[in-house]
Design an enzyme around this catalytic site. Structure first.
Site, PDB file in Angstrom:
ATOM      1  N   TYR A  60     133.124   3.117 100.133  1.00 37.65           N
ATOM      2  CA  TYR A  60     134.361   2.207 100.129  1.00 37.65           C
ATOM      3  C   TYR A  60     135.647   2.906 100.363  1.00 37.65           C
ATOM      4  CZ  TYR A  60     130.303  -0.197  97.928  1.00 37.65           C
ATOM      5  OH  TYR A  60     129.087  -0.881  97.569  1.00 37.65           O
ATOM      6  N   HIS A 139     122.539   4.660  99.200  1.00 42.61           N
ATOM      7  CA  HIS A 139     123.251   3.480  99.724  1.00 42.61           C
ATOM      8  C   HIS A 139     122.714   3.255 101.092  1.00 42.61           C
ATOM      9  CE1 HIS A 139     127.664   1.871 100.244  1.00 42.61           C
ATOM     10  NE2 HIS A 139     126.900   0.941 100.232  1.00 42.61           N
TER      11      HIS A 139
END
Length: 313
Positions: A60, A139
Site C-alpha cells: 500500500y 499477501h
C-alpha cells in the site's frame, strides 16, 4: 479463533458484537493522493470511534501506508491496538532497485522467498515504529506451491519467535485460500470481496473449511470496489466498471434496504459478520468522514427480515 483482532469491539444495537478494523490502503495513496495530515486525522478518528484493529501492508503505497500508520499511532499505548501487515512483496524504487530496509519506494514486486519474508518484516517494523506485529499475512501469493514451500515456513518461524502473534494469508480468491487453510498451520485468512451481498463465493468452501480447522476469517472488500457503497455514483466491481446485471442487483439491494430504513453501505458492512466463522470486517477509509460512515454500520438497527430478502437478490 487464535487471533482476536478487536481489542474493544463495537457493539450493535441488535446485541451482537461486531468487530471492525480500519483498512489503511487508502492512506497509502490508493487511487489518489492523500495528504499526510489527512492520513493521520483518519487514523485518529478511527481511534476516537473505538477502532483498535489496523490493517496495512508494504504494497500500500510501497511502504507509505505503514509509515503513516506508524506516525499516527505514535504515543498510543501499543497494548491497546492490534496491527496487521503483510509480506510477499518487496519495496522497490522507480528504477526497480530494492529500497533500503524500512524505506518507502515507488512500487513493489513479488517475493515469496524466506529471506524476502524476513526482510519485509524488518522493513515493516521500522516503518511502523513497533517491535512486534499482531497479525502477519502472506499477501496475494501468485504461486501457492512456492508459498507453501518457502514463505509459510518463514512465517511459522516468526510466530514461534514471538515477532508476530498470528499468521495468515490474504487473497481475493477463495479456492487457493482454502488450500492454505487445509495445508498450512495458519491462524487467520483474509478474504477480499467474496463474502459480500453481491459475491458469496467464499461461503460454500472457504468458510466451512476455516471453521473446521479453527482458522479465523476476516472479510475485506465489503463494498466490492464501490458498487455496494453507491450503486449509482460508483458502479465499480473488482476495480472495473460493473456489468449491467451487477448494477441491476446492486440497485435492487439498495431499494430493499431503503424499504426497511437501512442504508445499503451499512448492510454491506454488516453482512459478513452475519456469516458463520467471520470474525471481523476491515473497511478502508481516507478521511474521518469515511471512518464515521462505516463505524455507523456497527450501531444501526438492521431488521432480521432484511437479510433473507437481500440474500435472495
Amino acid at each position: 479463533m487464535a487471533f482476536r483482532p478487536g481489542v474493544r469491539p463495537l457493539t450493535a444495537t441488535s446485541g451482537a458484537s461486531q468487530t471492525f478494523g480500519l483498512g489503511c490502503a487508502p492512506i497509502g495513496n490508493l487511487y489518489r493522493e492523500v495528504a499526510e495530515a489527512d492520513a493521520e486525522a483518519t487514523v485518529h478518528a478511527a481511534l476516537a470511534d473505538g477502532i483498535r484493529f489496523f490493517d496495512t501492508a508494504p504494497h500500500y503505497g510501497a511502504g507509505a501506508s505503514e509509515q503513516r500508520l506508524g506516525t499516527a499511532l505514535r504515543g498510543v499505548d501499543r497494548d491497546t491496538v492490534s496491527i496487521a501487515t503483510k509480506v510477499g512483496r518487496r519495496v522497490i524504487d522507480a528504477a526497480g532497485s530494492t529500497v533500503p530496509v524500512g524505506g518507502v519506494g515507488a512500487d513493489t514486486v513479488g517475493d515469496l522467498s524466506a529471506d524476502g519474508v524476513l526482510r519485509s518484516v524488518e522493513g515493516s517494523l521500522r516503518r511502523l515504529g513497533t517491535d512486534r506485529i499482531d497479525l502477519l499475512y502472506l499477501h496475494d501469493p501468485a504461486d501457492v506451491d512456492e508459498a507453501l514451500r518457502d514463505a509459510i515456513p518463514a512465517l511459522l518461524r516468526l510466530r514461534e519467535e514471538g515477532v508476530v502473534r498470528a499468521i495468515g494469508v490474504g487473497m481475493v480468491w477463495p479456492d487457493p485460500l482454502t488450500r492454505f487453510v487445509r495445508e498450512a498451520d495458519i491462524d487467520v485468512v483474509m478474504i477480499a470481496g467474496r463474502v459480500t451481498l453481491l459475491d458469496r463465493t467464499a461461503e460454500s468452501g472457504l468458510l466451512p473449511a476455516a471453521a473446521d480447522r479453527g482458522v479465523g476469517v476476516i472479510a475485506a472488500g465489503v463494498y466490492n470496489s464501490g458498487i455496494l457503497a453507491d450503486p449509482a455514483g460508483s458502479p465499480y466491481f473488482d476495480y472495473r466498471e460493473a456489468s449491467p446485471e451487477l448494477r441491476r442487483r446492486a440497485r435492487a439491494l439498495r431499494d430493499l434496504c431503503a424499504a426497511q430504513g437501512v442504508d445499503l453501505p451499512h448492510a454491506a458492512a454488516r453482512y459478513p459478520l452475519d456469516r458463520r466463522g467471520v470474525d471481523a470486517v476491515v473497511v478502508g477509509a481516507r478521511t474521518p468522514a469515511e471512518v464515521a460512515a462505516f463505524v455507523a454500520a456497527a450501531t444501526v438497527t438492521i431488521p432480521p427480515v432484511l437479510w433473507p430478502e437481500l440474500e435472495a437478490v
